[in-house]
Each structure stands twice: as structure tokens, then as C-alpha cells.
Design a protein around this motif. Structure first.
Motif, PDB file in Angstrom:
ATOM      1  N   PHE A  58      27.406  43.363  32.731  1.00  0.00           N
ATOM      2  CA  PHE A  58      28.131  43.761  33.934  1.00  0.00           C
ATOM      3  C   PHE A  58      27.548  43.012  35.120  1.00  0.00           C
ATOM      4  O   PHE A  58      26.330  42.792  35.200  1.00  0.00           O
ATOM      5  CB  PHE A  58      28.012  45.270  34.168  1.00  0.00           C
ATOM      6  CG  PHE A  58      28.506  46.101  33.012  1.00  0.00           C
ATOM      7  CD1 PHE A  58      29.809  46.564  32.982  1.00  0.00           C
ATOM      8  CD2 PHE A  58      27.657  46.401  31.941  1.00  0.00           C
ATOM      9  CE1 PHE A  58      30.266  47.323  31.913  1.00  0.00           C
ATOM     10  CE2 PHE A  58      28.109  47.153  30.871  1.00  0.00           C
ATOM     11  CZ  PHE A  58      29.413  47.614  30.856  1.00  0.00           C
ATOM     12  N   ALA A  59      28.437  42.639  36.035  1.00  0.00           N
ATOM     13  CA  ALA A  59      27.999  41.873  37.208  1.00  0.00           C
ATOM     14  C   ALA A  59      28.207  42.677  38.481  1.00  0.00           C
ATOM     15  O   ALA A  59      29.235  43.335  38.659  1.00  0.00           O
ATOM     16  CB  ALA A  59      28.770  40.559  37.296  1.00  0.00           C
ATOM     17  N   ASN A  60      27.217  42.622  39.351  1.00  0.00           N
ATOM     18  CA  ASN A  60      27.324  43.165  40.703  1.00  0.00           C
ATOM     19  C   ASN A  60      27.273  41.983  41.663  1.00  0.00           C
ATOM     20  O   ASN A  60      26.284  41.240  41.676  1.00  0.00           O
ATOM     21  CB  ASN A  60      26.163  44.113  41.016  1.00  0.00           C
ATOM     22  CG  ASN A  60      26.093  45.281  40.054  1.00  0.00           C
ATOM     23  OD1 ASN A  60      27.055  46.005  39.880  1.00  0.00           O
ATOM     24  ND2 ASN A  60      24.932  45.455  39.412  1.00  0.00           N
ATOM     25  N   PHE A  61      28.330  41.802  42.439  1.00  0.00           N
ATOM     26  CA  PHE A  61      28.327  40.645  43.332  1.00  0.00           C
ATOM     27  C   PHE A  61      29.309  40.858  44.485  1.00  0.00           C
ATOM     28  O   PHE A  61      30.181  41.733  44.439  1.00  0.00           O
ATOM     29  CB  PHE A  61      28.666  39.360  42.574  1.00  0.00           C
ATOM     30  CG  PHE A  61      30.007  39.351  41.893  1.00  0.00           C
ATOM     31  CD1 PHE A  61      31.110  38.748  42.489  1.00  0.00           C
ATOM     32  CD2 PHE A  61      30.179  39.936  40.642  1.00  0.00           C
ATOM     33  CE1 PHE A  61      32.345  38.727  41.859  1.00  0.00           C
ATOM     34  CE2 PHE A  61      31.406  39.917  40.001  1.00  0.00           C
ATOM     35  CZ  PHE A  61      32.496  39.310  40.609  1.00  0.00           C
ATOM     36  N   ALA A 104      35.442  40.169  28.805  1.00  0.00           N
ATOM     37  CA  ALA A 104      36.744  39.496  28.750  1.00  0.00           C
ATOM     38  C   ALA A 104      36.694  38.098  29.354  1.00  0.00           C
ATOM     39  O   ALA A 104      37.623  37.308  29.166  1.00  0.00           O
ATOM     40  CB  ALA A 104      37.792  40.336  29.477  1.00  0.00           C
ATOM     41  N   PHE A 105      35.608  37.783  30.064  1.00  0.00           N
ATOM     42  CA  PHE A 105      35.501  36.486  30.735  1.00  0.00           C
ATOM     43  C   PHE A 105      34.391  35.625  30.136  1.00  0.00           C
ATOM     44  O   PHE A 105      33.856  34.728  30.800  1.00  0.00           O
ATOM     45  CB  PHE A 105      35.239  36.699  32.231  1.00  0.00           C
ATOM     46  CG  PHE A 105      36.180  37.678  32.871  1.00  0.00           C
ATOM     47  CD1 PHE A 105      37.532  37.400  32.977  1.00  0.00           C
ATOM     48  CD2 PHE A 105      35.718  38.903  33.339  1.00  0.00           C
ATOM     49  CE1 PHE A 105      38.401  38.311  33.551  1.00  0.00           C
ATOM     50  CE2 PHE A 105      36.572  39.819  33.917  1.00  0.00           C
ATOM     51  CZ  PHE A 105      37.925  39.526  34.018  1.00  0.00           C
ATOM     52  N   GLY A 106      34.038  35.903  28.873  1.00  0.00           N
ATOM     53  CA  GLY A 106      33.001  35.108  28.221  1.00  0.00           C
ATOM     54  C   GLY A 106      31.627  35.352  28.804  1.00  0.00           C
ATOM     55  O   GLY A 106      30.794  34.438  28.840  1.00  0.00           O
ATOM     56  N   GLY A 121      43.127  33.413  36.554  1.00  0.00           N
ATOM     57  CA  GLY A 121      44.575  33.262  36.562  1.00  0.00           C
ATOM     58  C   GLY A 121      45.361  34.485  36.153  1.00  0.00           C
ATOM     59  O   GLY A 121      46.588  34.491  36.257  1.00  0.00           O
ATOM     60  N   GLN A 122      44.692  35.540  35.685  1.00  0.00           N
ATOM     61  CA  GLN A 122      45.380  36.754  35.259  1.00  0.00           C
ATOM     62  C   GLN A 122      45.160  37.858  36.292  1.00  0.00           C
ATOM     63  O   GLN A 122      44.028  38.079  36.735  1.00  0.00           O
ATOM     64  CB  GLN A 122      44.859  37.217  33.889  1.00  0.00           C
ATOM     65  CG  GLN A 122      45.066  36.207  32.775  1.00  0.00           C
ATOM     66  CD  GLN A 122      46.536  35.928  32.510  1.00  0.00           C
ATOM     67  OE1 GLN A 122      47.343  36.854  32.392  1.00  0.00           O
ATOM     68  NE2 GLN A 122      46.884  34.651  32.413  1.00  0.00           N
ATOM     69  N   ILE A 177      30.882  35.304  35.420  1.00  0.00           N
ATOM     70  CA  ILE A 177      31.717  35.720  36.544  1.00  0.00           C
ATOM     71  C   ILE A 177      32.968  34.843  36.541  1.00  0.00           C
ATOM     72  O   ILE A 177      32.872  33.611  36.561  1.00  0.00           O
ATOM     73  CB  ILE A 177      30.962  35.581  37.877  1.00  0.00           C
ATOM     74  CG1 ILE A 177      29.796  36.576  37.921  1.00  0.00           C
ATOM     75  CG2 ILE A 177      31.902  35.818  39.053  1.00  0.00           C
ATOM     76  CD1 ILE A 177      28.941  36.467  39.165  1.00  0.00           C
ATOM     77  N   PRO A 178      34.147  35.444  36.483  1.00  0.00           N
ATOM     78  CA  PRO A 178      35.372  34.640  36.390  1.00  0.00           C
ATOM     79  C   PRO A 178      35.705  33.969  37.719  1.00  0.00           C
ATOM     80  O   PRO A 178      35.164  34.310  38.775  1.00  0.00           O
ATOM     81  CB  PRO A 178      36.433  35.680  36.021  1.00  0.00           C
ATOM     82  CG  PRO A 178      35.931  36.949  36.635  1.00  0.00           C
ATOM     83  CD  PRO A 178      34.430  36.897  36.502  1.00  0.00           C
ATOM     84  N   LEU A 179      36.639  33.028  37.639  1.00  0.00           N
ATOM     85  CA  LEU A 179      37.173  32.410  38.851  1.00  0.00           C
ATOM     86  C   LEU A 179      38.140  33.408  39.489  1.00  0.00           C
ATOM     87  O   LEU A 179      39.140  33.797  38.886  1.00  0.00           O
ATOM     88  CB  LEU A 179      37.911  31.116  38.502  1.00  0.00           C
ATOM     89  CG  LEU A 179      38.604  30.400  39.672  1.00  0.00           C
ATOM     90  CD1 LEU A 179      37.580  29.917  40.688  1.00  0.00           C
ATOM     91  CD2 LEU A 179      39.451  29.241  39.161  1.00  0.00           C
ATOM     92  N   LEU A 180      37.835  33.828  40.691  1.00  0.00           N
ATOM     93  CA  LEU A 180      38.606  34.880  41.353  1.00  0.00           C
ATOM     94  C   LEU A 180      39.457  34.315  42.482  1.00  0.00           C
ATOM     95  O   LEU A 180      39.042  33.393  43.194  1.00  0.00           O
ATOM     96  CB  LEU A 180      37.670  35.951  41.920  1.00  0.00           C
ATOM     97  CG  LEU A 180      36.857  36.749  40.895  1.00  0.00           C
ATOM     98  CD1 LEU A 180      35.818  37.602  41.604  1.00  0.00           C
ATOM     99  CD2 LEU A 180      37.769  37.619  40.044  1.00  0.00           C
ATOM    100  N   GLN A 181      40.647  34.897  42.626  1.00  0.00           N
ATOM    101  CA  GLN A 181      41.520  34.605  43.758  1.00  0.00           C
ATOM    102  C   GLN A 181      42.040  35.930  44.311  1.00  0.00           C
ATOM    103  O   GLN A 181      42.213  36.904  43.567  1.00  0.00           O
ATOM    104  CB  GLN A 181      42.682  33.706  43.345  1.00  0.00           C
ATOM    105  CG  GLN A 181      42.263  32.284  42.996  1.00  0.00           C
ATOM    106  CD  GLN A 181      43.454  31.424  42.640  1.00  0.00           C
ATOM    107  OE1 GLN A 181      44.229  31.766  41.756  1.00  0.00           O
ATOM    108  NE2 GLN A 181      43.607  30.310  43.333  1.00  0.00           N
TER     109      GLN A 181
END
Length: 607
Positions: free
Chosen positions: A78-81, A152-154, A100-101, A157-161
Motif C-alpha cells: 500500500f502506498a501513502n503519497f 492492480a498496478f504491479g 488510463g483506467q 504507484i500508477p500514472l495518475l491523471q
């Protein structure tokens, strides 16, 4: 030997899943630019703070208990950011995408800091950094994601938009009241999810078409309050359906989109009418022409939620005309059949005023109006139902007993009286008896209706027909649905001077000058041909020097003066019961289509 035997025969083993040895956290480069958003934009962000990933181990035993079996050990991260978005303050973050999702924001914990100059440090950042050691990032809009699952993102931290909403200008902060329309949605006002069964083992949510909140209502109201932070009042429109433009044949009914819903988690019901007995909304383009009437349970839930949000609540019963093409109904206006999906203001007597054999100014007109108002499926039933529902909800701040029923309020009987205006006066009294003195009551007159009736029959009559309603002790304000024109812009004005001084189609200063000037105040178009050719006729009063009598826009003149009816072109010696300034004026609706030249005719809905 026994130790070796137990290890070989009864021993257990542990199988460990993939585990991160290290996790590289990307960071912000010093001096990275801060974006500035105008309106609504989809943007990326900059990571401005993060902790090490949190690791959570799960152990599961498999195999026979007697033999010890084996253990499987898996790891979740889990990430806190925090992600900096843009210059603040913003109104809200509407949607988020990860790789992208679109992200279901109800499934994660994300806090939005709008970026004003008073915002405080995020509690998670302060807990990690220590009290008094966490920056507040004032002036920067940012989000904090608290324990975002990374599987779910490997495990990264996923690429966020982010879709960011940042109003510009001053309009949004000036808005104090909003009318929620069109009010045709079976469960759209409900604050909890409503489901129906679609097949064995599957169901769908009827009132969730967004991924930002549990219900559409919550998503809409959250965004409304973030965009309009000074909002005080909300009028909740609840629509029933009219079936005919002929007053004597028109039924006012609660309607549904479909006749059956399988295992509906909140059963639809309005005024004791269940789905199987309700009016089925006509079809258009392969689907229902309208949404259904909001179920009573959803209206009660909406009122409760609005109160909890600190908003004043007005109930607004509303009539939509469900008359489909090819209806074959006799038309009071003399056409081969009634117009499809017409404006409720066209309900009238049959035949309509001005046509040969019209029921207007006869005893039949009163009979037809009484059937519309007081029949078994009449207008009163709808309004009185919502008065009772308001009481069940613990009271509301206001109730609109009707709106824009111009074709009915202008009908006269054989004595020259206006039977539907009388019916509205009686209805206001009956509603008052139910809701008590704390609920404000009004009628939302069309902007072409509120100030009087000027029959186009050559009689010279000028009749303040709604004054008996406005002066009623049970009516608290003069309600007006204000769609008055604010411009007369043409494409050719780009090459030639606009006669009203407009420099462009959206000239704000010129529009402001037209609030008490221009069309409906200084002049009018006598026909559509005159409008097309820009042939303007001045508004004047040669009889008594009171041009405000004919000016729809002259609210001040109408409000400040006593009203004298004119019959046969002769002004009465006695005024009506209206006294100057005796009631406040409320705009029960105010708007303009957001299309090119929409301000030319705001009352025209081009869809």
C-alpha cells in the motif's frame, strides 16, 4: 530419530509469494512548474510527498491438519503519497484515472486539498512528519492517497491523471439558489443505491452512473456545493405527466419508465400508486421520452440530505406533457393533432381562445378548468400530495404550487372571471392548512404571464388576472420563471454596428444594460417576420401614459404601482387589491441555453 521422523512425516513448509526488496519512489524536481487550470481540465500531477510502501503479510494454511500441511505467505503493498495538481483554489476533483483506467473513488481513500490560503496540513502527512513539521502547501491544490492498494498496478504507484474543476470569474460564488430540473428520475434523488435484478445472480444499480460517489445524487450535490460555495437554497423539482392539451381531458399522473423491475431494492411508489398502475411514459428514439416521477422514498431522502447539508429546501411539483407524435388527439389550437411533447403552458380550453366556437368566456370554460383542477386525476391531487410529503419530511422551507400554466390562467368564464386563478387561490389556502405558516408558498408564473393578460382580440382589455393570487394571504412572494431576452445579436453584427451597442454575442456590459431595456421594455417584435427583418415596434401607452403595463421587463414599474384593469380600452376607476411593493419578487427559475445566441430567446429550448 523421532525428531527426524516427525520432520519427514508430519513436517510443514512455508511457501512465500513475491516480495518487494526495494521500492523506488519518484519525487518532484525542484523548480518544477505548477499548472494553472481555467474551467475544467484533465491534468497530470507531481508527486510531492510519500512514505515507504506499507507491507501486509497474509498466511494461509493448506493440507491435512494431522500432517502439518503447508503455509502460503503472500504480501500486499500500500502506498501513502501526495500529488500536487495545480495552482489553487480549485472547486473539486471530478474524476481520477490510474494507468488510463478510471478509478472508483468510493473504493479508495483520497483527500482533496483545494489550495486556498487557509488550508491546514493533511492529517496523515502530519502524523508521519510530526506535529508542526508538515507543510500545508497553501496556494497549491493537491490530493493525498491514503493506503492505496498497489497490486492492480504491479506494486508500483500508477500514472495518475485528474479531472480538475476550477471556476474562473465571479458567477459561481454569487449563486445562492438552484433549481434541480428536470425532476424526472425514478430513483435519481435517492441517497442510497437502488438495484434491480437483471438475471440470476446479477443485478444493476439504477441510480449510480458515476465512479465518484455511491449515488448520482451524492455526486451531483457534492460537486454543486463545491462549485457554488455560497449556495443557500435548492428547489427540488418533482414531475408528473399531463396527457392532453385540452383542460377537460388532461389527466395529471405519476409516471414510470418501465412497467416492471425485477426485485427492485426500493420499490417505486408515488401517492399510493405502484409501478404496475402508474402511467407508462411514451417511447421516443427507442427509449422512454422522459425519466419517471421520483419515487416518494427518494424525495424524502433528498429532503433529509439537503437539510443535513445546511440548505433550505423548496418542493417544486411540475407538469411535463407526455404527448407523443402521432397521438391523434383533437387539438385545441386547430391543428390535425396535438403537438408532440409541448410546453405545459399550452394546456387550455377546447377550442382555444381566439378560435371559432372557443369555450373561452363561456360556462364550458369553467367546467373544463374544474375537471383539470379537481378531477380524480386532477392537478390538485399532485400538489396536495407533495404538501403532505413535505409534512412527512418534517417540513420544507417553501413549496411552489404551480408554474407557467399560462394557457389556463388566461381562460375566462361567461362572467369574465378567471376560474383557474380562483382554483390556484383555493389551492394555496388548502396547502397552507397542511404545511403551516413556516413554509413559504408561491406560484412560478411565466415571464410573459406574471404582469397581466392582454387578449389579442381587439378589445383593448388589459387585465391583471393574477392579482387575486398575488394578494392572497397564503402566497408569500410573486414567483417568476425569468427567461426574458437579454440580446438581439445577429451574425451580420460582426461586420456592422449592433443597434443595441453589443460588440460581440457575449458582451457582458451590453447584456446588463438590457435587463431593464431593449426587447420587452422599449420595443417588441410584432411577428416572426418582423423579428427576421429586425423591424421593432415601440412599447407605449397612449391611453394612460403607463408603458410599464405592457413591459414584461419592467418589474419595478409593475411592483411600484397600483393596478387598474382596462375593459374595452377604458381604465377602471378602482384598482385591484395589489398594493405597491406588498410582496417580494422571486425568480423561481432563471436561465439561458448555453448555445450561440441563447440570450436572444432564453425561453426557447433548442433541444
Amino acid at each position: 530419530g523421532s525428531v527426524v521422523d516427525r520432520a519427514l512425516i508430519n513436517g510443514s513448509s512455508t511457501v512465500s509469494g513475491a516480495r518487494l526488496a526495494t521500492a523506488r519512489i519518484p519525487g518532484a524536481d525542484e523548480g518544477a512548474p505548477v499548472s494553472r487550470v481555467y474551467g475544467t481540465a484533465r491534468i497530470g500531477g507531481t508527486l510531492i510527498w510519500a512514505t515507504r510502501f506499507e507491507e501486509e503479510a497474509t498466511r494461509e494454511r493448506s493440507g491435512a491438519k494431522a500432517t502439518g500441511g503447508s503455509q502460503t505467505e503472500t504480501f500486499q503493498y500500500f502506498a501513502n503519497f501526495a500529488v500536487g495538481l495545480c495552482e489553487g483554489p480549485i472547486a473539486c476533483v471530478r474524476r481520477v484515472w490510474a494507468d488510463g483506467q478510471e478509478v472508483d473513488l468510493t473504493a479508495i481513500e483520497m483527500r482533496v486539498h483545494v489550495g486556498d490560503e487557509t488550508q491546514l496540513p493533511d492529517p496523515l502527512i502530519e502524523a508521519k512528519q510530526g506535529e508542526g513539521k508538515a507543510p500545508a502547501y497553501r496556494g497549491l491544490a493537491y490530493v493525498v492517497l491514503d493506503r492505496l492498494p498497489l497490486e492492480a498496478f504491479g506494486n508500483r504507484i500508477p500514472l495518475l491523471q485528474f479531472e480538475v474543476v476550477r471556476p474562473v470569474g465571479t458567477l459561481e460564488r454569487q449563486i445562492r439558489a438552484v433549481t434541480i430540473i428536470p425532476g424526472a428520475t425514478e430513483h435519481g434523488y435517492h441517497t442510497v443505491q437502488v438495484t434491480e435484478k437483471t438475471a440470476e445472480g446479477s443485478a444493476r444499480i439504477l441510480n449510480r452512473n458515476t465512479m465518484v460517489a455511491e449515488t448520482d445524487w451524492q455526486a451531483s450535490l457534492d460537486e454543486l456545493q463545491s462549485i457554488c460555495p455560497n449556495l443557500e437554497s435548492v428547489a427540488v423539482v418533482v414531475a408528473w405527466f399531463g396527457t392532453d392539451l385540452r383542460a377537460g381531458q388532461c389527466r395529471i399522473l405519476p409516471g414510470v419508465e418501465v412497467e416492471t423491475r425485477r426485485d427492485e431494492s426500493t420499490v417505486w411508489s408515488v401517492a399510493g400508486v405502484v409501478r404496475s398502475n402508474a402511467h407508462r411514459v411514451s417511447l421516443s428514439g427507442g427509449g422512454p421520452a422522459y425519466g419517471g416521477t421520483p419515487g416518494d422514498a427518494s424525495v424524502l431522502a433528498a429532503i433529509t440530505d439537503l437539510k443535513a447539508r445546511g440548505l433550505k429546501v423548496f418542493l417544486y411539483p411540475f407538469v411535463m406533457m407526455d404527448i407523443a407524435p402521432g397521438n391523434g388527439l383533437a387539438d385545441p389550437y386547430g391543428q390535425t393533432e396535438q403537438a408532440s411533447y409541448p410546453w405545459r403552458g399550452r394546456i387550455t380550453c377546447h377550442p382555444a381562445p381566439g378560435l371559432a366556437g372557443s369555450a373561452d368566456r363561456t360556462a364550458l370554460a369553467r367546467t373544463q378548468v374544474e375537471a383539470f383542477a379537481s378531477g380524480a386525476d386532477g392537478y390538485r391531487r399532485m400538489v396536495l400530495h407533495y404538501a403532505g410529503l413535505a409534512v412527512s419530511a418534517g417540513g420544507v422551507d417553501g413549496l411552489v404550487i404551480g408554474s407557467e400554466l399560462r394557457g389556463l390562467t388566461q381562460i375566462r368564464d361567461e362572467t369574465g372571471k378567471f376560474p383557474f386563478v380562483e382554483a390556484l387561490v383555493t389551492l394555496a389556502s388548502d396547502v397552507r392548512a397542511l404545511v403551516g405558516p413556516a413554509t413559504a408558498l408561491t406560484y412560478g408564473a411565466d415571464w410573459s404571464e406574471y404582469f397581466g393578460y392582454h387578449p389579442q382580440d381587439g378589445s383593448g382589455d388589459v387585465l391583471f388576472h393574477l392579482d387575486p393570487l398575488w394578494v392572497s394571504p397564503h402566497i408569500d412572494a410573486v414567483g417568476i420563471d425569468n427567461y426574458m431576452p437579454l440580446s438581439d445579436w445577429r451574425d451580420e453584427d460582426l461586420a456592422a454596428a449592433n443597434p443595441d451597442g453589443f460588440r460581440s454575442c457575449d458582451d457582458r456590459a451590453a447584456m446588463a444594460a438590457q435587463i431593464a431595456a431593449g426587447e420587452g421594455f422599449d420595443w417588441y417584435y410584432a411577428s416572426e417576420a418582423d423579428r427576421a427583418n429586425r423591424l421593432r415596434s415601440p412599447i407605449s401607452d397612449g391611453l394612460a401614459g403607463k408603458p410599464w403595463v405592457f413591459r414584461a421587463k419592467d418589474l419595478q414599474g409593475w411592483w411600484d404601482n397600483r393596478h387598474y384593469n382596462r375593459v374595452g380600452g377604458v381604465e377602471s376607476a378602482a384598482s385591484t387589491a395589489w398594493l405597491p411593493g406588498m410582496k417580494p419578487i422571486w425568480f423561481t427559475e432563471l436561465g439561458c441555453p448555453a448555445v450561440d445566441k441563447g440570450a436572444n430567446q432564453p425561453n426557447v429550448f433548442v433541444d
